[in-house]
Design a protein around this motif. Sequence first.
Motif, PDB file in Angstrom:
ATOM      1  N   ASN A 181      30.274   7.640 -43.089  1.00  0.00           N
ATOM      2  CA  ASN A 181      31.192   6.602 -42.623  1.00  0.00           C
ATOM      3  C   ASN A 181      31.061   5.341 -43.426  1.00  0.00           C
ATOM      4  O   ASN A 181      32.018   4.728 -43.822  1.00  0.00           O
ATOM      5  N   LYS A 228      35.446   5.363 -34.034  1.00  0.00           N
ATOM      6  CA  LYS A 228      34.976   6.084 -32.863  1.00  0.00           C
ATOM      7  C   LYS A 228      36.169   6.731 -32.188  1.00  0.00           C
ATOM      8  O   LYS A 228      37.263   6.194 -32.196  1.00  0.00           O
ATOM      9  N   TYR A 258      23.648  10.115 -36.862  1.00  0.00           N
ATOM     10  CA  TYR A 258      24.688   9.854 -37.855  1.00  0.00           C
ATOM     11  C   TYR A 258      23.955   9.496 -39.130  1.00  0.00           C
ATOM     12  O   TYR A 258      23.440   8.385 -39.230  1.00  0.00           O
ATOM     13  N   ALA A 270      21.117   8.007 -32.960  1.00  0.00           N
ATOM     14  CA  ALA A 270      21.703   7.393 -31.769  1.00  0.00           C
ATOM     15  C   ALA A 270      21.044   7.923 -30.504  1.00  0.00           C
ATOM     16  O   ALA A 270      20.828   7.193 -29.551  1.00  0.00           O
ATOM     17  N   GLY A 320      24.103  -0.430 -28.020  1.00  0.00           N
ATOM     18  CA  GLY A 320      23.584   0.430 -29.075  1.00  0.00           C
ATOM     19  C   GLY A 320      22.466   1.340 -28.615  1.00  0.00           C
ATOM     20  O   GLY A 320      21.835   2.011 -29.421  1.00  0.00           O
ATOM     21  N   ALA A 321      22.197   1.370 -27.305  1.00  0.00           N
ATOM     22  CA  ALA A 321      21.118   2.218 -26.802  1.00  0.00           C
ATOM     23  C   ALA A 321      21.472   3.693 -26.893  1.00  0.00           C
ATOM     24  O   ALA A 321      20.594   4.551 -26.922  1.00  0.00           O
ATOM     25  N   GLN A 365      35.147   3.851 -23.446  1.00  0.00           N
ATOM     26  CA  GLN A 365      34.874   2.418 -23.499  1.00  0.00           C
ATOM     27  C   GLN A 365      35.975   1.697 -24.260  1.00  0.00           C
ATOM     28  O   GLN A 365      36.498   0.688 -23.812  1.00  0.00           O
ATOM     29  N   GLU A 414      32.043   1.970 -19.140  1.00  0.00           N
ATOM     30  CA  GLU A 414      32.469   0.584 -18.945  1.00  0.00           C
ATOM     31  C   GLU A 414      33.932   0.477 -18.525  1.00  0.00           C
ATOM     32  O   GLU A 414      34.746  -0.127 -19.215  1.00  0.00           O
ATOM     33  N   ASN A 423      28.186  -4.212 -29.664  1.00  0.00           N
ATOM     34  CA  ASN A 423      27.866  -4.803 -30.963  1.00  0.00           C
ATOM     35  C   ASN A 423      29.132  -5.205 -31.716  1.00  0.00           C
ATOM     36  O   ASN A 423      29.135  -6.190 -32.447  1.00  0.00           O
ATOM     37  N   GLY A 458      31.448  -6.297 -22.326  1.00  0.00           N
ATOM     38  CA  GLY A 458      30.713  -5.194 -22.931  1.00  0.00           C
ATOM     39  C   GLY A 458      29.417  -5.572 -23.612  1.00  0.00           C
ATOM     40  O   GLY A 458      28.785  -4.722 -24.204  1.00  0.00           O
TER      41      GLY A 458
HETATM   42  N1  LIG Z   1      30.237   7.072 -35.785  1.00  0.00           N
HETATM   43  C1  LIG Z   1      29.042   6.487 -35.905  1.00  0.00           C
HETATM   44  N2  LIG Z   1      28.455   6.349 -37.114  1.00  0.00           N
HETATM   45  C2  LIG Z   1      27.250   5.761 -37.255  1.00  0.00           C
HETATM   46  N3  LIG Z   1      26.534   5.257 -36.237  1.00  0.00           N
HETATM   47  C3  LIG Z   1      27.056   5.345 -35.009  1.00  0.00           C
HETATM   48  C4  LIG Z   1      28.327   5.961 -34.772  1.00  0.00           C
HETATM   49  N4  LIG Z   1      28.590   5.904 -33.446  1.00  0.00           N
HETATM   50  C5  LIG Z   1      27.521   5.288 -32.886  1.00  0.00           C
HETATM   51  N5  LIG Z   1      26.605   4.948 -33.825  1.00  0.00           N
HETATM   52  C6  LIG Z   1      25.310   4.259 -33.564  1.00  0.00           C
HETATM   53  O1  LIG Z   1      24.675   4.881 -32.509  1.00  0.00           O
HETATM   54  C7  LIG Z   1      24.013   3.929 -31.692  1.00  0.00           C
HETATM   55  C8  LIG Z   1      24.399   4.132 -30.238  1.00  0.00           C
HETATM   56  O2  LIG Z   1      25.743   3.767 -30.047  1.00  0.00           O
HETATM   57  P1  LIG Z   1      26.477   3.860 -28.643  1.00  0.00           P
HETATM   58  O3  LIG Z   1      27.913   3.586 -28.877  1.00  0.00           O
HETATM   59  O4  LIG Z   1      26.124   5.114 -27.959  1.00  0.00           O
HETATM   60  O5  LIG Z   1      25.823   2.631 -27.860  1.00  0.00           O
HETATM   61  P2  LIG Z   1      26.060   2.150 -26.358  1.00  0.00           P
HETATM   62  O6  LIG Z   1      24.797   2.351 -25.626  1.00  0.00           O
HETATM   63  O7  LIG Z   1      27.282   2.762 -25.802  1.00  0.00           O
HETATM   64  O8  LIG Z   1      26.249   0.580 -26.559  1.00  0.00           O
HETATM   65  P3  LIG Z   1      27.295  -0.450 -25.876  1.00  0.00           P
HETATM   66  O9  LIG Z   1      26.664  -0.974 -24.667  1.00  0.00           O
HETATM   67  O10 LIG Z   1      27.385  -1.543 -26.908  1.00  0.00           O
HETATM   68  O11 LIG Z   1      28.577   0.253 -25.674  1.00  0.00           O
HETATM   69  C9  LIG Z   1      24.368   2.572 -32.267  1.00  0.00           C
HETATM   70  O12 LIG Z   1      23.282   2.114 -33.028  1.00  0.00           O
HETATM   71  C10 LIG Z   1      25.558   2.830 -33.137  1.00  0.00           C
HETATM   72  O13 LIG Z   1      25.572   1.934 -34.226  1.00  0.00           O
END
Ligand SMILES: Nc1ncnc2c1ncn2[C@@H]1O[C@H](COP(=O)(O)OP(=O)(O)OP(=O)(O)O)[C@@H](O)[C@H]1O
Lengths: 347, 514
Positions: free
Chosen positions: A6, A346, B28, B33, B54-55, B100, B180, B418, B443
Motif C-alpha cells: 500500500n 480500507k 500488512y 495489526a 490503531g489497537a 467505521q 463505532e 489516527n 473516533g
Molecule cells: N490496509 C492497511 N495497510 C497497512 N496497515 C493497516 C491497514 N489497515 C490497518 N492497518 C494498521 O493496523 C493497525 C490496526 O488498525 P485498526 O483499524 O484495526 O485500528 P482500530 O483499533 O480500529 O483503531 P481506531 O480506534 O482508530 O478505529 C493500525 O496500526 C493500522 O495502521
Amino acid sequence: MSDTTNTQTAKRSTGGFDIARLLLEGRAFFALIVIIAVFSYMSPNYFTTSNFLIMSSHVAIYGLLAIGMLLVILNGGIDLSVGSILALAGVSAGAMMQGIELQALGVILYPPVWAVVVLTCVLGAFVGAVNGVLISIFKVPAFVATLGVMYVARGVALLMTNGLTYNNLAGKAEFGNTGFNWLGFSRIAGIPISVLVLAAAAIIAGLMLSRSAFGRWLYASGGNERAAELSGVPTRRVKIAVYTLSGILSAIAGLVLASQLTSAGPTAGQTYELTAIAAVVIGGAALTGGRGTVRGTMLGAFVIGFLSDGLVIIGVSSYWQTVFTGAVIVLAVLMNSLQYGRGGRKV
Amino acid sequence: MSPRTSVPDATPEPGHVVLAARNVAKSYGNVHALKGVNFDIHQGQVTTLFGENGAGKSTLMKVLSGVIQPTSGEIILDGRPVVFGNAAEARDHGISIIHQELSLAPNLSVRDNIFMGRELHGTTGVDFAEEERQTRKLMEELEENIDPLTPVEDLRLGQQQIVEIARALSVNSRILIMDEPTSALSASEVEVLFKVIRDLTARGVSIVYISHHLEEALTITDHAVVLRDGNMTAYAPRAEIDLEWIVRNMVGENYDLGSPPNGYEMGGVALSIRNLSVPDASGVDLVRDLSLDVRAGEIVCVYGLMGAGRTELLEAAAGRLAKTGGEIVLEGREVSHLSIGERIARGLALVPEDRQRDGLVQTMSVGQNLSLASIRNFTRGLFTQHRAEKKLIQDSIREVTVKTDGGDASIGSLSGGNQQKVVIGKILATKPRVIMLDEPSRGIDIGAKAEVFRLLAEGAKQGLAVLYSTSEVGECLSIAHRIIVMHKGRISAVFDSNASKEQIMAASGEAEAA
Ligand SMILES: Nc1ncnc2c1ncn2[C@@H]1O[C@H](COP(=O)(O)OP(=O)(O)OP(=O)(O)O)[C@@H](O)[C@H]1O
Ligand SMILES: [Mg+2]
C-alpha cells in the motif's frame, strides 16, 4: 520500514531516481525495452542512433500533448481539445507567416518568428483558459466542455484556411521572418530541437509536480477536491492553470509539428488527444485523478511512438498498427487496475 | 424466546459463544495489526471491544465479518471452524457489519443504499414499493425522520450513520458487528440505538460494539474485551468492570480530561461573528442572525444537537459556505470577501467534521496530507523545501500522536482515529490564530483526546482562540471557558464552565427531541 504494498503504490515520485520505484512503475519501462529489443531483432535499421533521434522527434509531438494531458488528468479532468488546439496553433502560425494584412492601414505585417511563436502560445493559453473557466467556474463537466472546444477550435482552423493547408512557412529574408523551420529541422549537439523542447517541458513539469506548492495542490485537488479546498488550496485557480498549461503545450506541439512538416493544415492532429490520453494511462496515471508522474507519462509516450514507428519500419500494415496500439493500451490499463485495485484504501 | 424465524439457531439459554476468533493474526507487510487474538461473541448479548486508536479493533471485526482474511488463526462459528472468502459469504452465515468509515453510495437514495446488492425482486424487476415500505419501517424503528428517497449525499453525517445502521438491521442477521456506530450521533439518537440493540439481544441477536465513548458503551455492554497493540489484554463480564478498569487496561494510565486552562490573561476579541445567516440549498436559514465573539486565549464551546446549525456556522466562518448576511471579523478585519486559503493564511482555520469527505486526500501519503494546508509556509521561491516539510511532518506526527509507519505511509493504512488525528494535525500545522473544530473527537481514543485538549489549552495560553463544536456536553465542560448552546440556528443560551450538564442539555432542546 515502510514496505507494505500500500505504502509503495501510494508514494509519488519526488524527482529522485530510485531503482525500486522504477521497477514498480516498471511495466512501461519494460514494455519499452521489449519493443526496442523486438524491433532491433527484426530490422537492422531500428537500433541506430539516427533512427532513435528521428523516432524521438516524432514522440516529441505526442509527448508534449501527453504532459499537458497528465496535468489535466492528475487534476481529475480530461482534455479532449488538445488535437484541435494543435491544429489551430499550426494554422495560426501559418497565417502569421503569410503576413497579417491590416486593411485600414493598407499594410501587411510580417511578424518575426519569435513573435509568431509567442503569439501562438498565447492563443493556446487562451483556448486552454476557456476550457478551464468553463469547467471550474461554470461547472461544465470537463469531458463536455473540452469536447465542445475541440469542435470549435477545429472549426475555426478550417474556417481560417477554408480547409486548405499553408505549404510555405519558410518566410522571406526581406521580410525578416525566416527561421520557422529551425524548430523542426535543426539540431543542437546532434539532438533535434523538438526533442530538446520535449525534454525541457518534461523537466519543468516534473519539477513543478514534485517540488512546487502548485504541484502539490494539483495532486490534492485531483485526489479530493473538497478536502483540498478546505485546506486552503485555490482549487479553481489550479484548475484554470492546468487547462491553460495544457493549451500552451498543445500550441507548442502544433508549432513543432508544422515546422517538421513545413506545412500547417487544419486537419492536423486529429485523434491525437486519444494518443495523449493513452500515453498518460500507459504511464501509470489513474484516470480518476491524483496519481501519476511525468516520468511514467514520458515512458508511455515513448512506448506508443517507438511501437508505431517500429511497425512502420518493419512494414506492418497500418491496420495492424492500430490493433497493436489498442492492445498495448488495454494491457496497460489492466495493469493499472491491478496496481490500484489492491491499494491502500480500507474497505 | 423470539417469534422471529430469522434466528434459527437461537437456543433458549443466552450467553454461549456463537462466533469466536482463535489465535487470529493479521499483518500488512511488517505492520502487525493483530498478533494472535482470541475473541468470543456471546449469543444474545453485547460484547464491547475497547482499545486505543490503531489497537486492531476494526481489523479484528473485518476478519470476523469476512471483509479481510486473517494471516493465520481460525474463526469458529457455532463450534465449527469456518473460512469466509468475502463479506457476502459471512452475510450468508448471518453476520453483518456496520463499518467505521461509512460505505454508502452518496448519489443513491436511502432506500437504494439500504438494499444495495440484495434488491428485492418482484414480478416486474425490482420491487421498489416494498423496498420503500421496509425502509420507512426501519426509519420509524430508529425514530428518524428521513425520507427513503432522499439521496444520501443530502444527509448530514449523523443521518448517514443511521442509514448505515438501518442497512445492517435490514439484513436480519444473528450476529451484528457495530464499529463505532455512534461517533456522529447525538445523545438522543444513541438512546434510540440502544433501545434497538436491547430489542435485538432480547430476540437472541448477538452484538459486537466498538466505541470510544466509554461511559456510553458501559451502559449497554455485557462483556468487555480490551485490545492493545494487536493483543487481547483484558476480558471481563460487565459486573466486574468500571470506567477506570477500561482506561487502565487500554492505555495503562488514567486520563483526566481536566478543566479549562486558567491563570493567564485573555486578549482582545480575535474572532467576531456578527448577525450571520446561512441558508441551505432551498433558502431556509440554518443559521439565523447569529452573533458571537471569541477572545484570544479563550476556548468557546458550541454545543447543540445534530442539525442545530453548528457545522454551517463554522463552515460559513471558514469560507466554505455562502452566507446571506452578517460579518466575519478576524482580529479587527472583515474577512468575508477572502477565500478559504486567504483566511487560513490570516490564521483562521477549520477542522472539518467529515474526515473522509472534507478532511483527507486518499491518494496522498500521511505526510502530504499533514503538510497540505501549510505548504505555503515552506515554499521558498518556486520550490517547496523538503527538509522543512519533513520536519513539520515529523513534528505533527509526534504532536498529535499519529500511530503510523512514517510520513510516507498511505493514509488508508491508518486506523480511523489516527486518520482523524491527521486532519487535526494538518490544521494545527498552519499555526492558526483562531482555530475552529467541528466534532474533532470523532473516533479518537481517550488518550488522544486528552492530548488534543492539552494542545488546545497550551495554544490558548499563548493567545490562540478556539471555537469548539461538539454534541458531547462532557467535552464542553472539560475544555471550555464559555459554552454557547445552539438550537435551530440560534443561540439559545450561554453558560460558563460551572454550568451543569443538565442545564446545558435542557437549553439545547434535548428534552423535546428525546
Ligand atoms: N490496509 C492497511 N495497510 C497497512 N496497515 C493497516 C491497514 N489497515 C490497518 N492497518 C494498521 O493496523 C493497525 C490496526 O488498525 P485498526 O483499524 O484495526 O485500528 P482500530 O483499533 O480500529 O483503531 P481506531 O480506534 O482508530 O478505529 C493500525 O496500526 C493500522 O495502521
Ligand atoms: Mg477502527
